[in-house]
Motif scaffolding. Structure first.
Motif, short mmCIF file in Angstrom:
data_model
loop_
_atom_site.label_atom_id
_atom_site.label_comp_id
_atom_site.label_asym_id
_atom_site.label_seq_id
_atom_site.Cartn_x
_atom_site.Cartn_y
_atom_site.Cartn_z
N GLY A 197 0.80 -1.22 0.00
CA GLY A 197 0.00 0.00 0.00
C GLY A 197 0.83 1.28 0.00
O GLY A 197 0.28 2.37 0.09
N PHE A 198 2.14 1.16 -0.07
CA PHE A 198 3.00 2.35 0.00
C PHE A 198 3.56 2.68 -1.38
O PHE A 198 3.90 1.78 -2.14
CB PHE A 198 4.20 2.13 0.93
N SER A 199 3.69 3.97 -1.66
CA SER A 199 4.18 4.32 -3.00
C SER A 199 5.71 4.31 -3.06
O SER A 199 6.29 3.99 -4.09
CB SER A 199 3.65 5.70 -3.41
N SER A 226 7.29 8.46 10.81
CA SER A 226 7.95 8.50 9.50
C SER A 226 8.45 7.13 9.04
O SER A 226 9.26 7.05 8.13
CB SER A 226 9.10 9.51 9.53
N GLY A 227 7.98 6.06 9.66
CA GLY A 227 8.31 4.72 9.17
C GLY A 227 9.62 4.16 9.67
O GLY A 227 10.27 3.36 8.98
N LYS A 228 10.00 4.51 10.88
CA LYS A 228 11.28 4.03 11.40
C LYS A 228 11.24 2.51 11.69
O LYS A 228 12.26 1.84 11.59
CB LYS A 228 11.67 4.81 12.67
N THR A 229 10.06 2.00 12.03
CA THR A 229 9.98 0.57 12.37
C THR A 229 10.43 -0.29 11.18
O THR A 229 11.22 -1.22 11.35
CB THR A 229 8.55 0.19 12.78
N ASP A 268 3.89 -6.59 15.80
CA ASP A 268 2.85 -6.73 14.77
C ASP A 268 3.33 -6.23 13.41
O ASP A 268 3.03 -6.82 12.38
CB ASP A 268 1.59 -5.94 15.18
N GLN A 269 4.08 -5.14 13.42
CA GLN A 269 4.58 -4.61 12.13
C GLN A 269 5.63 -5.55 11.54
O GLN A 269 5.64 -5.79 10.34
CB GLN A 269 5.22 -3.23 12.33
N LEU A 270 6.51 -6.06 12.40
CA LEU A 270 7.58 -6.92 11.90
C LEU A 270 7.06 -8.25 11.35
O LEU A 270 7.59 -8.76 10.36
CB LEU A 270 8.59 -7.23 13.01
N ASP A 330 14.73 1.08 19.98
CA ASP A 330 13.74 2.00 19.42
C ASP A 330 13.44 3.03 20.50
O ASP A 330 13.53 2.73 21.68
CB ASP A 330 12.47 1.22 19.02
N GLU A 331 13.09 4.23 20.09
CA GLU A 331 12.95 5.34 21.06
C GLU A 331 14.24 5.39 21.90
O GLU A 331 14.22 5.39 23.13
CB GLU A 331 11.73 5.13 21.96
N ALA A 332 15.35 5.45 21.19
CA ALA A 332 16.65 5.25 21.82
C ALA A 332 16.94 6.22 22.96
O ALA A 332 17.53 5.83 23.96
CB ALA A 332 17.75 5.34 20.76
N LEU A 493 3.44 4.85 19.52
CA LEU A 493 2.17 4.20 19.18
C LEU A 493 1.62 4.75 17.87
O LEU A 493 1.50 5.95 17.69
CB LEU A 493 1.15 4.37 20.30
N ASP A 494 1.31 3.82 17.00
CA ASP A 494 0.84 4.18 15.66
C ASP A 494 -0.64 3.90 15.57
O ASP A 494 -1.06 2.81 15.22
CB ASP A 494 1.63 3.37 14.62
N ILE A 495 -1.44 4.89 15.94
CA ILE A 495 -2.89 4.71 15.97
C ILE A 495 -3.44 5.46 14.76
O ILE A 495 -3.16 6.65 14.58
CB ILE A 495 -3.48 5.27 17.28
N ARG A 522 0.45 11.28 11.31
CA ARG A 522 1.37 10.18 10.98
C ARG A 522 1.25 9.75 9.52
O ARG A 522 0.22 9.95 8.88
CB ARG A 522 1.10 9.00 11.91
N ALA A 523 2.33 9.14 9.07
CA ALA A 523 2.39 8.58 7.70
C ALA A 523 1.89 9.57 6.65
O ALA A 523 1.06 9.26 5.80
CB ALA A 523 1.59 7.27 7.63
N GLY A 524 2.37 10.80 6.77
CA GLY A 524 2.08 11.80 5.75
C GLY A 524 0.77 12.55 5.93
O GLY A 524 0.44 13.43 5.13
N1 LIG Z 1 7.11 3.68 3.02
C1 LIG Z 1 6.00 3.98 3.66
N2 LIG Z 1 5.02 4.71 3.05
C2 LIG Z 1 3.87 5.03 3.71
N3 LIG Z 1 3.60 4.67 4.98
C3 LIG Z 1 4.54 3.96 5.63
C4 LIG Z 1 5.78 3.59 5.01
N4 LIG Z 1 6.50 2.87 5.91
C5 LIG Z 1 5.77 2.81 7.04
N5 LIG Z 1 4.59 3.44 6.88
C6 LIG Z 1 3.50 3.59 7.86
O1 LIG Z 1 3.74 4.77 8.61
C7 LIG Z 1 3.20 4.62 9.92
C8 LIG Z 1 4.21 5.10 10.96
O2 LIG Z 1 5.30 4.24 10.97
P1 LIG Z 1 6.14 3.94 12.30
O3 LIG Z 1 5.21 3.56 13.40
O4 LIG Z 1 7.23 3.03 11.94
O5 LIG Z 1 6.66 5.41 12.61
P2 LIG Z 1 7.85 5.88 13.54
O6 LIG Z 1 8.75 6.71 12.71
O7 LIG Z 1 8.44 4.72 14.27
O8 LIG Z 1 7.06 6.83 14.56
P3 LIG Z 1 7.40 7.21 16.10
O9 LIG Z 1 8.59 8.13 16.09
O10 LIG Z 1 6.19 7.88 16.57
O11 LIG Z 1 7.71 5.93 16.80
C9 LIG Z 1 2.82 3.17 10.07
O12 LIG Z 1 1.42 3.06 9.98
C10 LIG Z 1 3.48 2.49 8.90
O13 LIG Z 1 2.75 1.37 8.43
#
Ligand SMILES: Nc1ncnc2c1ncn2[C@@H]1O[C@H](COP(=O)(O)OP(=O)(O)OP(=O)(O)O)[C@@H](O)[C@H]1O
Length: 593
Positions: A197-199, A226-229, A268-270, A330-332, A493-495, A522-524
């Motif tokens: 689902g990501f571009s 920003s997708g760090k996970t 869950d993400q991994l 994470d959250e270093a 938390l990614d809600i 979040r996520a744009g």
């Molecule tokens: N390449 C991508 N394009 C669009 N959305 C993405 C992409 N990679 C991850 N995401 C989505 O973005 C959301 C935020 O990702 P994530 O939880 O990893 O953020 P984070 O940077 O760890 O945030 P935080 O600093 O709050 O912990 C998630 O829902 C994830 O699925």
């Protein structure tokens, strides 16, 4: 006299004839073997048994040996994923040769398999494959830039770097191009499912992936959401999935999280990347039965954990981390806080003594933890996203930040006004997250909101884990659109679609403020944060103003009256005032030539 089996027995009057026939057969077979293998067969003639017996016996032995050899070779061949091949029947030496040949083919096929799971061998900046840089890092899979990525015009890469405000500081100057598209990411098809689902990769993913695949240590700083996970998750799974079956046994990677809920979310993400690759991810955290968690650990490759529970398991011998070569905090900055530092030290000392790759990811990277972080890492690459090369505190710029300077006794009435404003009409079910500082305060505010007719849940440390999970789930699935939380919900938390964050009481640090408001936008997406600020927090006014200004948000007049002094955060281990490492080298934007 050698004993004969009844099949071997030859009547005496036929023995001459039989000898002649045997000789003929032997000659024919020798010719045949010569033709197929180029080898001259050697007879293992046994004078006692006579030619027929020798021939028959010899053939039987050879074909048995041969079958064994061929079976072994075939097995090796199949193991490497190569197509099975039939090998012509031959004598002992020929079979040995066939075995050598098959083994060679097997090795070749194995090399091919390893290579095809990577990108074609063209490096971006000069053509040579860059070696893993942190010495013995066993996670390094020999990253090679995709040929098409390497072929992109430099101007395109420069434009990406400039647009995404990407800064990379690499003491080893490896200069990898960011992976600007998923098609340049060298992972198997199976591991691509979560990108459906990501571009495109987010900037932190694009910048970190090459270095992580090359086995480097990293500090990755990028805004909340920003997708760090996946930035640290994808290379983790790729490394484990690429191991031989035998080498895969045991825990290879460990991901530390400051809160239980975040640990579950990371798992869950991994899982989405790991499961299709046959990699098992398990989560362990406090507040749940140890026995249940122990049972889930069997066959685990990646353990995601909160430090206290993980340390308990390590100390009691339920978890062996000696094979861990991929370690993520994470959250270093939170993990390196004094509250967790000792557990982290113990956990890291239980991981593989050499070759460990250590990663730290966060949205906030205060100078107070940077020196400490360096003690766990080897020449880390520092990747920063945003106009923030030196890692200044930055909030997500897509969040509208409003600060209301107020008084304690006015807060509750104003809170209800805001809830009515942002949860009415078609926005009735919009998610709103309300932050308090203390657990008792969170309980009081939740009850107050509830009495005023709102559908609300709570999450804080006074609630048992089951209740915490239920509240979060209800908020996530939308059945309860209002959640009152303490800072247990501030980080990571990614809600989905939290529309508004309201800070009823300002947190203890401006970093926590950045994380709290980061639950929206979040996520744009866009988001809004409304913060009550009182005299009691005046020491944090300067830091808050800096964050507002950096994100182009208005600074209210009333806030300015507190002055712009930035209170430095104390550190229990290093004294009341941290060593301000303002002299940290400024990151230079990398240009690729
Ligand atoms: N390449 C991508 N394009 C669009 N959305 C993405 C992409 N990679 C991850 N995401 C989505 O973005 C959301 C935020 O990702 P994530 O939880 O990893 O953020 P984070 O940077 O760890 O945030 P935080 O600093 O709050 O912990 C998630 O829902 C994830 O699925």
């Amino acid at each position: 006299m050698a004993k004969r089996s009844h099949e071997d027995a030859v009547p005496l009057d036929e023995s001459k004839e039989a000898r002649r026939e045997a000789k003929r057969l032997k000659k024919e077979k020798a010719k045949q073997a010569e033709a197929t293998t180029g080898e001259i067969p050697v007879s293992n003639g046994d004078s006692n048994g006579g030619p027929v017996e020798v021939e028959a016996k010899g053939q039987a032995e050879l074909s048995k040996e041969e079958r064994k050899v061929l079976k072994r070779a075939k097995k090796e061949h199949e193991k490497a994923g190569a197509a099975t091949e039939s090998v012509a029947a031959a004598t002992g030496d020929a079979a040995a040769k066939a075995e050598r040949k098959a083994l060679k083919q097997a090795e070749k096929a194995a090399r091919k398999v390893a290579e095809t799971s990577q990108a074609p061998a063209v490096a971006a900046t000069g053509g040579a494959e860059k070696p893993a840089a942190n010495g013995s890092a066993s996670t390094a899979s020999g990253y090679r830039e995709d040929a098409a990525l390497a072929a992109l015009p430099q101007s395109e890469i420069d434009a990406f770097v400039a647009e995404k405000q990407l800064a990379i500081e690499d003491p080893q100057k490896q200069l990898y191009r960011p992976i600007t598209s998923f098609k340049y990411l060298p992972v198997d098809e199976a591991q691509r499912a979560p990108f459906a689902g990501f571009s495109a990769p987010t900037p932190i993913q694009a910048a970190c992936w090459p270095y992580l695949l090359a086995g480097r240590d990293i500090v990755g700083v990028a805004e909340t959401g920003s997708g760090k996970t996946l930035a640290f998750g994808v290379p983790c799974v790729r490394y484990i999935a690429g191991l031989e079956k035998n080498a895969r046994k045991g825990i290879k990677a460990c991901i530390m999280s400051p809160t239980r809920e975040l640990a579950c979310q990371i798992r869950d993400q991994l899982v989405k990347v790991a499961e299709p690759a046959g990699v098992k991810v398990t989560v362990v955290y406090g507040g749940r039965s140890k026995d249940e968690q122990r049972a889930t650990l069997r066959g685990t490759h990646v353990v995601v954990a909160t430090p206290g529970r993980l340390n308990d398991f390590v100390q009691e011998g339920s978890i062996d981390l000696s094979g861990v070569v991929y370690m993520v905090l994470d959250e270093a900055d939170r993990m390196l806080d004094t509250g967790f530092e000792q557990d982290i030290r113990k956990i890291i000392s239980a991981t593989a003594p050499t070759g460990r790759q250590t990663l730290m990811f966060t949205a906030t990277w205060p100078p107070s933890v940077r020196d400490l972080a360096d003690t766990f890492m080897k020449q880390p690459v520092k990747v920063t996203i945003g106009d923030n090369a030196s890692g200044e505190l930055r909030a997500n710029v897509r969040i509208v930040q409003e600060v209301e300077v107020t008084e304690q006794h006015l807060k509750q009435a104003r809170l209800i006004e805001l809830l009515k404003q942002y949860q009415s009409g078609k926005n009735k079910n919009d998610r709103i997250l309300v932050f308090c500082l203390y657990k008792k305060e969170a309980t009081r505010i939740e009850e107050f909101i509830h009495r005023r007719g709102f559908n609300v849940a709570g999450i804080h440390g006074d609630l048992n884990q089951q209740k915490r999970i239920e509240s979060l789930e209800a908020f996530k699935n939308g059945s309860v659109p209002l959640l009152v939380a303490t800072d247990v919900a501030a980080r990571g938390l990614d809600i989905p679609a939290v529309k508004v964050v309201i800070n009823v009481t300002f947190p203890l640090t401006v970093e926590d403020y950045v994380h709290r408001i980061g639950r929206t936008g979040r996520a744009g997406q866009d988001g809004r944060a409304i913060t009550f600020f009182t005299d009691a927090e005046k020491g944090l006014a300067g830091g808050l103003m800096n964050v507002l200004k950096a994100a182009n948000q208005p600074v209210p007049e009333e806030l300015m009256k507190y002055g712009t002094t930035v209170k430095k955060k104390g550190h229990d281990a290093y004294g009341a005032f941290y060593k301000d490492t303002g002299d940290m080298k400024k990151a230079t934007k990398i240009t690729f030539d």
